[in-house]
Each structure stands twice: as C-alpha cells, then as structure tokens.
Scaffold this motif. Structure first.
Motif, PDB file in Angstrom:
ATOM      1  N   ASN A 336       0.805  -1.219   0.000  1.00  0.00           N
ATOM      2  CA  ASN A 336       0.000   0.000   0.000  1.00  0.00           C
ATOM      3  C   ASN A 336       0.836   1.266   0.000  1.00  0.00           C
ATOM      4  O   ASN A 336       0.304   2.367   0.168  1.00  0.00           O
ATOM      5  N   ARG A 337       2.138   1.145  -0.161  1.00  0.00           N
ATOM      6  CA  ARG A 337       2.994   2.327  -0.195  1.00  0.00           C
ATOM      7  C   ARG A 337       2.722   3.153  -1.452  1.00  0.00           C
ATOM      8  O   ARG A 337       2.466   2.614  -2.538  1.00  0.00           O
ATOM      9  N   LYS A 338       2.819   4.443  -1.286  1.00  0.00           N
ATOM     10  CA  LYS A 338       2.644   5.346  -2.416  1.00  0.00           C
ATOM     11  C   LYS A 338       3.776   5.136  -3.424  1.00  0.00           C
ATOM     12  O   LYS A 338       4.933   5.028  -3.060  1.00  0.00           O
ATOM     13  N   GLY A 339       3.428   5.099  -4.698  1.00  0.00           N
ATOM     14  CA  GLY A 339       4.429   4.973  -5.753  1.00  0.00           C
ATOM     15  C   GLY A 339       4.547   3.591  -6.343  1.00  0.00           C
ATOM     16  O   GLY A 339       5.175   3.409  -7.395  1.00  0.00           O
ATOM     17  N   ILE A 340       3.970   2.562  -5.702  1.00  0.00           N
ATOM     18  CA  ILE A 340       4.016   1.212  -6.272  1.00  0.00           C
ATOM     19  C   ILE A 340       3.011   1.121  -7.420  1.00  0.00           C
ATOM     20  O   ILE A 340       1.830   1.432  -7.236  1.00  0.00           O
ATOM     21  N   PRO A 341       3.456   0.705  -8.592  1.00  0.00           N
ATOM     22  CA  PRO A 341       2.547   0.669  -9.745  1.00  0.00           C
ATOM     23  C   PRO A 341       1.420  -0.338  -9.548  1.00  0.00           C
ATOM     24  O   PRO A 341       1.586  -1.380  -8.904  1.00  0.00           O
TER      25      PRO A 341
END
Length: 550
Positions: A336-341
């Motif tokens: 759920n981290r920001k930036g993972i496609p």
C-alpha cells in the motif's frame, strides 16, 4: 525486523557470502548508463523533470555506488592488550566527571529538600561525596553483576554463607553501593525547561549526546549497514512507552538504531519520545519513516553505503532520495505504499514465481513463497540464486537472499545485549534504565573494536577482564570487608568437623570475648572467651557448642 521469509542470517559469522551475487560493476553512476547494444539510455536525460519516468519490465545494470568512505577504527595508537583503554574511548574522563558532578549535586539537593523527613538512622545521612575513582569502581561491580546474576543488589553483599560473594564487600561497602544507586544522576534539575521538546530525555540527555558523538568518532562502519527499531523493556509509567507485539519484551522504550551489518556495532541512534521526538533539523520536511533513515545516516550519505531496511521505512520516494545522495538501499515493501505501480499490486503469482518492474536505478520485485513478498532495491536485478535446504535445491531471488544476510545488524546487537546485561528488569527510574542500557551498548561496542584489532577473548572473558581492570585501577586499596554478620547460621556448621577453642588475643585486647549466639537467641546476654574458629562464632563450651553444631 526482516520480513522476508526463511531468514537465514548467521549470528556466528561476520558475513554470509553469496558466490553468485555480483553487484560490483565498473560503473560510477547510473546517470551515465546506456543499453547493452550501445544505443541511447532507456532513461534519456532530455526527459522533462515534471514527466514521470514509466516502470518497465527490463532494467539496465544498476551498479553499486563507488564506496569512498574509510571504514575502521579512527583512534591512533590504540592497544589491543589494554581493554580498559578501549572502553575509555567512550566512557572517558569527561563523561565520568559529569556523572560524579551531577550525582553529588542531586544527593545534596535530595538531602536538603527532605532533611526533616529523613529518619535518624537512615543510611542517607551517611552519604559522602563520591569521586571519579568510586564511580569507575561502581561500574566495575555492575559489570560483574551482569555475569554473576542475583535477584537483587543486596544479595551481592550478603554474609549468608550459601550465597556469599565476598569479593563485592572487599571492593565497596553495601551502604556506599546502595547510596550511589540511589543518587546516580546525569543532569542539573535547576536547568530543566518544561517548554522544550527535550524535557522527556532531559535527565539522561548529556550522556546520550556524549555517547552518540563518540560512537561516530571512534569507528567508521563498513559498506553494508542496517537500520531497524529496538525495544528497551519497560513496564512502568511513561507517556511515551511503546507496545510492539513482535518484540520479545513487547512494552518499552523504542529506539531507532543504525548498526553495522556484519558486527552489530551501534553507530547512531534515536530515542522515540512521541510527537516531540527530536529527529534533527536536516530533513524536517520528510515523512516520519523516511526522516528517521535520512537523519540516522546523515553522516554517511554520499559515500556509497548500502542501507538495509524493513517495510516500516522503505518507499519509492526514499529510494530515489537516497540514490540522489549516492547511497544504495535494499528492503522489504508494503503493497500500500505510495508509488508502487498498480500492475505490480494486481499481479497474481504461483509459488516460486517472481515479477519485477524497473525505473532508473530502482527495482520493485514481487515474489510468491509461503506468502507474497515485495522487495525494493537499487543494486539488484531479478536473477535467482540456487540454495540447498534440507537436501533440497530451491531457487530464490538474489535480492531476498542478500537482504536476509545483511539485514540482521540491529538484531545481532539485541541478541548479544541479552547476555551480560547490566540493566535490570525492575528499576524505578527510567533514566537509570536507559543509562545502564547504553552502558551495555558501550561495552559491546568496545568488544567489537577489540575483535577488530585481532583480540581472541570471548565476550564473557572480555567483560570479566574489563570489570577487574576497572576495580584494579580505580578501586580502594584498603579492605572494605564491612557490615553486619549474617543472622542466618552457616550451613557448613552441620557438614564439617568443629572444635571449641579460646578466642586468640589481638593488638587491642589480651583476652577478647564474644557473645554466645545460642544464648542470644534465648534472650540471654553472655560474654564468653570460647568460639568455633571455623564458624568465627562465639559459643559456650557446653552445652551451646554442641547445640549449635547439631
């Protein structure tokens, strides 16, 4: 803690080599990379800054940044034979004198404030000013207590034959030891400012600042380092006490530690105190997890280090910032981290299958083992390495194997601190608990330097030798065997042969006498000239001598 499954970090070895891993390319920076066929780079420099570079399925080589630091001990002329000299690189005269000054100040403040309430026969009235030699001797006794563990401090000075350890009474009286424990202090209460963000650590801050500075000055770590959280057990009342169920002691004071992966040397640390934690001012605009990493590693950025992190800290944004500071990172990731496609999040995998995406120097890899694992790395690709486990050959991504081998620096430190710890479970003052914990870290760092210099002693023998050196150099010359005789009868009185004899004369008395212990128990006071020489106990020749030894 490492989130990759089947972690295989070996605490008994410095490094676990992987022959099939090759990340040392002869390239200085990923900015200059070109494709293998000599064509233009896959990430052309003319791309606008505000245009996001897409994730691709095939990445270009990602070499280590050139390692330009100079690791090793930075103190000249340090002797391997003098382990006390190594310890005093950290616990030097400046810190010792600080402890002496503040301990005496606090004792005087306490006695003046509570003078009317102190009982006439209280040991507090016997307080005398301590000095540097006495504090160093006190530390030596604490080190011995970490090896010879007893339930309470008082038992080390007990005269009871079955549990007696006479060496402690020879070095320091029980009264003096107890008074130093009571008044041990590290700051001036008159200088505290309740409005500052540092009020929670005010009582221990001078010690922390000094040790943090010396840890970084004395030794420079090797290329691979790990950042993780540690928990100092504490169940008392404390507003910033943390609960971490994955830790052995679940409740306590949380520390962020930067340690060398191979040895566990503690290079830098932060203590979490809630919303007003002092992370430093260099990266104030960063998110909390990234800020911890950047502040702890601030002194070693731009030097080609490789940081190993768990999923609490890692993010695509942090990896990019570290790359701009010529620092590699490897770690587990949360989906759920920001930036993972989105493509990586939704990709379904079979057991043993991996899927990777690349962007500039960053690789994101999703691997299905017992569960799905997401890794981020700035120096690996999606290659697999063969590994034999229980006679069965299996394949695992290189990045996971490398992470498992290098992430355990802080865990290694915690594991070694568990043995021979001076900090007790039941302490009433949190700042004394922190002091003893960092004293344990100081001794461990001293031992790591000793091994770096070629020392061959085990850690147990190192701790005992260090304690003996402290007491030998700073202890009192005269015999301090003082205190009341134990009221408990010696157990050996029933197992050995005993004979009555006349009490020998002394320089002060030609015919000395003692009270008969058997008559005393009956409420009678009887002075006699006979005793049992083995028990050092006054006894009537008959019938008390026979009654006492039966």
């Amino acid at each position: 803690m490492s989130d990759a499954s089947e972690s295989s970090f070996d605490y008994n070895s410095d490094l676990l080599s992987i022959s099939s891993i090759d990340t040392n390319y002869d390239l200085s920076s990923w900015d200059d990379l070109s494709s293998a066929d000599g064509s233009e780079s896959k990430y052309p420099e003319e791309a606008a800054d505000d245009v996001e570079v897409p994730w691709v399925k095939e990445g270009i080589p990602r070499p280590n940044f050139p390692f330009t630091s100079d690791p090793g001990i930075k103190v000249p002329d340090i002797s391997l034979d003098n382990i006390l000299e190594i310890f005093e690189l950290f616990m030097d005269h400046h810190l010792t004198n600080l402890v002496v000054k503040e301990t005496n100040r606090y004792a005087n403040q306490f006695i003046i404030k509570n003078y009317e309430n102190i009982r006439p026969r209280s040991r507090v009235r016997a307080w005398s000013q301590t000095d540097a030699n006495e504090i160093k001797t006190f530390l030596g006794l604490l080190l011995l207590q970490s090896v010879c563990v007893k339930p309470s401090y008082e038992m080390y000075f007990s005269k009871r034959e079955s549990i007696e350890t006479p060496f402690f009474s020879k070095v320091m009286t029980e009264r003096k030891f107890a008074l130093i424990c009571k008044f041990l202090y590290f700051s001036n209460n008159n200088e505290i400012d309740e409005n500052t963000s540092q009020r929670k650590l005010f009582k221990i801050k001078p010690v922390l600042d000094h040790l943090q500075k010396r840890f970084m000055e004395v030794y420079i770590p090797e290329q691979n380092i790990s950042i993780d959280e540690s928990l100092l057990g504490w169940k008392g009342r404390l507003t910033w006490k943390q609960y971490i169920p994955s830790k052995r002691k679940r409740f306590g004071i949380k520390l962020f530690i930067l340690a060398e992966s191979s040895t566990g040397y503690t290079y830098n640390f932060l203590i979490y105190t809630g919303a007003d934690t002092n992370y430093g001012d260099s990266f104030a605009s960063e998110p909390l997890s990234a800020r911890v990493v950047l502040e702890l590693s601030n002194n070693i950025l731009d030097k080609g280090y490789c940081l190993f992190l768990d999923n609490y800290y890692t993010s695509v944004d942090l990896a990019e910032k570290l790359s701009m500071r010529r620092t590699d990172c490897v770690g587990t990731m949360r989906l759920n981290r920001k930036g993972i496609p989105k493509e990586l999040k939704e990709k379904k995998l079979e057991h043993g299958e991996a899927y990777a995406l690349f962007r500039k120097k960053i690789m994101l890899l999703k691997y299905k083992d017992k569960k799905e694992i997401v890794m981020i790395s700035t120096l690996h690709d999606n290659q697999f390495v063969e590994k034999t486990k229980r006679g069965k050959v299996m394949k695992k991504p290189v990045v996971i194997e490398h992470y498992n081998n290098k992430m355990g620096g802080v865990d290694l430190t915690d594991n070694m601190l568990h043995f021979y710890a001076m900090s007790r479970t039941h302490l009433k003052k949190y700042y004394r608990k922190i002091f003893l914990h960092f004293l344990d870290i100081t001794v461990l760092n001293s031992y790591i330097l000793y091994k770096k210099l070629g020392g061959r002693k085990s850690r147990l023998n190192f701790v005992i030798d260090l304690a003996e050196k402290l007491i030998e150099k700073y202890g009192r010359d005269k015999n301090c065997n003082a205190g009341r005789r134990s009221k408990t009868k010696n157990a050996s009185r029933l197992m050995e042969k005993h004979f009555p004899s006349v009490i020998p004369s002394t320089a002060h008395k030609k015919k000395p006498t003692k009270r008969c212990v058997v008559c005393r128990e009956k409420g009678k006071r009887k002075e006699i000239i006979y005793w049992c020489e083995s028990c050092k106990t006054g006894l009537c020749a008959a019938p008390c001598f026979g009654l006492y030894h039966s």
